[in-house]
Design a protein around this motif. Structure first.
Motif, PDB file in Angstrom:
ATOM      1  N   ALA A 216      60.081  17.512  25.878  1.00 19.28           N
ATOM      2  CA  ALA A 216      61.694  17.487  26.003  1.00 19.28           C
ATOM      3  C   ALA A 216      62.341  17.637  24.786  1.00 19.28           C
ATOM      4  O   ALA A 216      63.537  18.031  25.093  1.00 19.28           O
ATOM      5  N   ILE A 217      61.826  17.527  23.569  1.00 19.25           N
ATOM      6  CA  ILE A 217      62.729  17.928  22.233  1.00 19.25           C
ATOM      7  C   ILE A 217      62.507  19.027  21.760  1.00 19.25           C
ATOM      8  O   ILE A 217      63.535  19.622  21.219  1.00 19.25           O
ATOM      9  N   LYS A 218      61.392  19.499  21.682  1.00 22.89           N
ATOM     10  CA  LYS A 218      61.267  20.972  21.056  1.00 22.89           C
ATOM     11  C   LYS A 218      61.727  21.969  21.729  1.00 22.89           C
ATOM     12  O   LYS A 218      61.748  21.944  22.960  1.00 22.89           O
ATOM     13  N   ARG A 219      62.547  22.795  21.135  1.00 26.27           N
ATOM     14  CA  ARG A 219      63.127  24.076  21.936  1.00 26.27           C
ATOM     15  C   ARG A 219      62.190  24.980  22.447  1.00 26.27           C
ATOM     16  O   ARG A 219      61.131  25.209  22.265  1.00 26.27           O
ATOM     17  N   GLY A 220      62.296  25.222  23.766  1.00 26.16           N
ATOM     18  CA  GLY A 220      61.550  26.219  24.404  1.00 26.16           C
ATOM     19  C   GLY A 220      62.035  25.730  26.045  1.00 26.16           C
ATOM     20  O   GLY A 220      62.924  25.106  26.388  1.00 26.16           O
ATOM     21  N   PRO A 221      61.337  26.690  26.836  1.00 27.44           N
ATOM     22  CA  PRO A 221      61.579  26.425  28.343  1.00 27.44           C
ATOM     23  C   PRO A 221      61.080  25.223  28.881  1.00 27.44           C
ATOM     24  O   PRO A 221      60.111  24.650  28.177  1.00 27.44           O
ATOM     25  N   LYS A 222      61.502  24.661  29.661  1.00 24.57           N
ATOM     26  CA  LYS A 222      61.405  23.247  30.116  1.00 24.57           C
ATOM     27  C   LYS A 222      60.990  23.293  31.695  1.00 24.57           C
ATOM     28  O   LYS A 222      61.812  23.097  32.553  1.00 24.57           O
TER      29      LYS A 222
END
Length: 326
Positions: free
Chosen positions: A34-40
């Motif tokens: 949820a927090i780390k930048r990147g695709p979800k």
């Protein structure tokens, strides 16, 4: 008996060790999720984010997209208090005005997506518009998502930067969607909020990040919030500089002095409508609540555009009476 006691002790140690490892691993898993930048990818196909075919058509192929691409923006940069390079788009109004709207986008979005609302402010209300990329989004720096808490200070600093350029007589409206709505609400409790900020419009906000995550953990993973979410909060504090509980819009609006218009869809299951109702109920400043029947998360503008605009016009005609063009 002694052998049995030793066996139970080993079992207890194993259970405790397993629990600790599970909590640590779970904290990193959900932080990265949820927090780390990147695709979800976990949000792909999420039923709670399903919108009507009409809304999807507007989001993907609406006239506003061409309008956004045709505008001649000034790209602005700002260094955040913790050293990140932030970026946003400024578009001066067709005619000179001291009115400015700052439009803040949602989770995983980017600045120009707020052109759906920017076109209205620019074409119909005659505003200067500014659309910043939140940290971790678009062309802004950052390897994590702030969910509004560090972003609130970024928005305050953007406001000061713009007022310095445009003049102290500038009157500012914040209009945020989802995470962007929570962001502008979080600014409302700050003592350093510039006096030029005259009104806040929050569309589909959540209360605290902890509460939002607790709701989603139960709904998506069928897991209780405690203690996993509390451990993740410690990790988030260490890595991103904020805890999930301190990122709290509900506490902020209890101290707000700026009038707030709350907007939410009655059919929102991603961020429950009750969150906005409670925010409205505890807001210290003048507040208005506008609910759109049948609208899911972030869908209110498309589902009832006429009523949406009329509500904003009424709200701004009271708090910034020179804004609305007759």
């Amino acid at each position: 008996m002694n052998m049995r006691k030793i066996g139970w002790k080993k079992m207890l140690i194993f259970v405790v060790a397993f629990f600790i490892v599970f909590q640590i691993a779970g904290s990193f898993f959900f932080y990265n999720l949820a927090i780390k930048r990147g695709p979800k990818d976990f949000l792909t196909g999420n039923a709670d984010l399903k919108v009507s075919a009409e809304t999807m058509e507007v989001f993907l192929n609406g006239d506003w997209r061409q309008w956004v691409e045709e505008q001649d923006y000034e790209e602005m940069k700002l260094t955040s208090r913790d050293g990140l390079e932030l970026m946003g788009y400024y578009l001066p109004a067709k005619l000179p005005t001291n009115k400015l709207v700052i439009l803040t986008h949602g989770y995983l979005g980017h600045a120009k997506q707020m052109g759906l609302y920017g076109q209205y402010y620019y074409e119909e209300l005659g505003y200067n518009i500014f659309m910043p990329n939140a940290r971790g989004h678009g062309k802004s720096g950052g390897d994590y998502y702030g969910f509004g808490w560090p972003d609130r200070l970024d928005i305050i600093d953007w406001t000061k930067h713009l007022v310095k350029q445009l003049g102290s007589e500038t009157e500012v409206v914040y209009h945020g969607l989802s995470m962007g709505a929570a962001t502008v609400l979080m600014t409302s409790g700050e003592e350093e909020l510039p006096g030029q900020v005259k009104a806040i419009i929050a569309d589909s906000p959540y209360q605290s990040v902890y509460q939002l995550f607790a709701y989603q953990m139960d709904r998506m993973f069928h897991l209780p919030a405690f203690p996993l979410l509390d451990n993740m909060s410690v990790l988030t504090k260490a890595r991103a500089g904020y805890s999930l509980k301190e990122a709290d819009a509900l506490n902020a609006v209890k101290k707000a002095n700026v009038p707030i218009l709350y907007i939410h869809g009655n059919a929102d299951t991603f961020v429950p409508t009750d969150m906005t109702k409670e925010l409205y109920e505890v807001t210290k400043s003048d507040a208005v609540l506008f609910l759109v029947d049948g609208a899911n998360h972030g869908e209110a503008f498309v589902m009832d555009e006429g009523a949406y605009k009329a509500k904003i016009n009424d709200f701004l005609s009271i708090h910034l009476p020179s804004i609305v063009n007759n």
